[in-house]
Structure formats: structure tokens, C-alpha cells
Motif scaffolding. Structure first.
Motif, PDB file in Angstrom:
ATOM      1  N   ASP A 106       0.784  -1.286   0.037  1.00 24.69           N
ATOM      2  CA  ASP A 106       0.038   0.120  -0.161  1.00 24.69           C
ATOM      3  C   ASP A 106       0.958   1.214   0.087  1.00 24.69           C
ATOM      4  O   ASP A 106       1.743   1.395   1.075  1.00 24.69           O
TER       5      ASP A 106
ATOM      6  N   TYR B   9       0.461   4.423   0.674  1.00 27.35           N
ATOM      7  CA  TYR B   9       0.652   5.403   1.974  1.00 27.35           C
ATOM      8  C   TYR B   9       1.254   4.613   2.966  1.00 27.35           C
ATOM      9  O   TYR B   9       2.185   5.235   4.016  1.00 27.35           O
TER      10      TYR B   9
ATOM     11  N   SER C  29       5.029   4.667   2.340  1.00 32.99           N
ATOM     12  CA  SER C  29       5.268   6.003   2.549  1.00 32.99           C
ATOM     13  C   SER C  29       5.524   6.366   4.041  1.00 32.99           C
ATOM     14  O   SER C  29       6.445   6.964   4.583  1.00 32.99           O
ATOM     15  N   VAL C  30       4.486   5.902   4.971  1.00 38.03           N
ATOM     16  CA  VAL C  30       4.572   6.075   6.462  1.00 38.03           C
ATOM     17  C   VAL C  30       5.965   5.273   6.974  1.00 38.03           C
ATOM     18  O   VAL C  30       6.788   5.869   7.792  1.00 38.03           O
TER      19      VAL C  30
ATOM     20  N   GLN D 214      -7.445  10.616   9.073  1.00 35.15           N
ATOM     21  CA  GLN D 214      -6.686  10.889   7.628  1.00 35.15           C
ATOM     22  C   GLN D 214      -5.405  11.673   7.892  1.00 35.15           C
ATOM     23  O   GLN D 214      -5.390  12.809   7.092  1.00 35.15           O
TER      24      GLN D 214
ATOM     25  N   SER E  19      -1.493  13.214   7.458  1.00 38.18           N
ATOM     26  CA  SER E  19      -0.775  13.036   6.416  1.00 38.18           C
ATOM     27  C   SER E  19       0.456  11.814   6.669  1.00 38.18           C
ATOM     28  O   SER E  19       0.298  11.398   7.797  1.00 38.18           O
ATOM     29  N   VAL E  20       1.257  11.519   5.863  1.00 31.94           N
ATOM     30  CA  VAL E  20       2.233  10.598   5.997  1.00 31.94           C
ATOM     31  C   VAL E  20       3.086  11.098   7.000  1.00 31.94           C
ATOM     32  O   VAL E  20       3.134   9.878   7.863  1.00 31.94           O
TER      33      VAL E  20
END
Length: 124
Positions: free
Chosen positions: A40, A42, A45-46, A108, A110-111
Motif C-alpha cells: 500500500d 500510504y 510512505s509512512v 486521515q 498526512s504521511v
């Protein structure tokens, strides 16, 4: 007649093989789900970012402490002390963003905010 009595050893072997096959299917299923989760964008990125514990604590105080308590020890929502021992990094991210466990709202961040919050949650 073709009726044969199955020997106990053969029956035990068949049961053992069936159990092994079931365990293999479950393991592959879990591994496959983990691969999909890890792919995924997201989540990737996290997980690729270094979270800031101080920022994560601030994000927690603003968005989470109302239900989980100022010290994350539970109020309306459960205690989050040692939550990272009960949930994987993906599980923590998913819990925060999914909104799948009412009354917890879908959040939601941000990253970078999620990386910061994850850093804080892992410190508990």
C-alpha cells in the motif's frame, strides 16, 4: 468386495497431512495479506519515514486523548499502553486510518503525521 479397513496408522497419517495442508494454506494466506498491506503506497510512505516522538505526542493529544486519555491509559477508548506489542506497525496504521472500529472515527493524517503518531504509539 472392495471394502478395506483403514489401518489406524494410515488414518493418522491422512489426518496429519490434512492438518499440515490447512496450516500451509493459512500461513500463505497471512503472508499474502501482509505483502498486499506492505505494498500500500500510504503505508510504504509512512514506514519509510522517521517519526518524531514529540510531534506524535502532540498529534495524539489533539486527536486521540479525548477518548484514550492524556496518558493513553484509556477512557472511552481502550488503553493504548504497550499497544505496539499487541498490533503490528501496519495494524496500528490501519486502526488509525480505517474507522472500522466504531466509535473510533476515521482519521486521515498526512504521511509524516502518521509516522510521528506511530513513533509515539510505539513508545507507549
Amino acid at each position: 468386495m472392495d471394502n478395506q479397513i483403514t489401518k489406524p496408522e494410515t488414518l493418522i497419517q491422512r489426518i496429519a497431512l490434512s492438518a499440515l495442508a490447512i496450516m500451509l494454506v493459512i500461513t500463505l494466506g497471512i503472508f499474502g495479506v501482509q505483502m498486499v498491506r506492505a505494498s500500500d503506497p500510504y503505508v510504504k510512505s509512512v514506514l519509510s519515514r522517521k517519526g518524531d516522538l514529540v510531534q506524535g505526542h502532540a498529534i495524539f493529544q489533539i486527536n486521540c486523548a479525548g477518548c484514550h486519555g492524556l496518558a493513553a491509559d484509556g477512557r472511552v477508548g481502550p488503553s493504548l499502553q504497550t499497544v505496539s506489542k499487541r498490533k503490528s506497525r501496519y495494524g496500528l496504521i490501519h486502526q488509525v486510518i480505517s474507522g472500522e472500529t466504531p466509535p473510533m472515527p476515521k482519521f486521515q493524517p498526512s504521511v509524516q503525521e502518521m509516522a510521528d503518531l506511530l513513533s509515539y504509539l510505539e513508545s507507549l
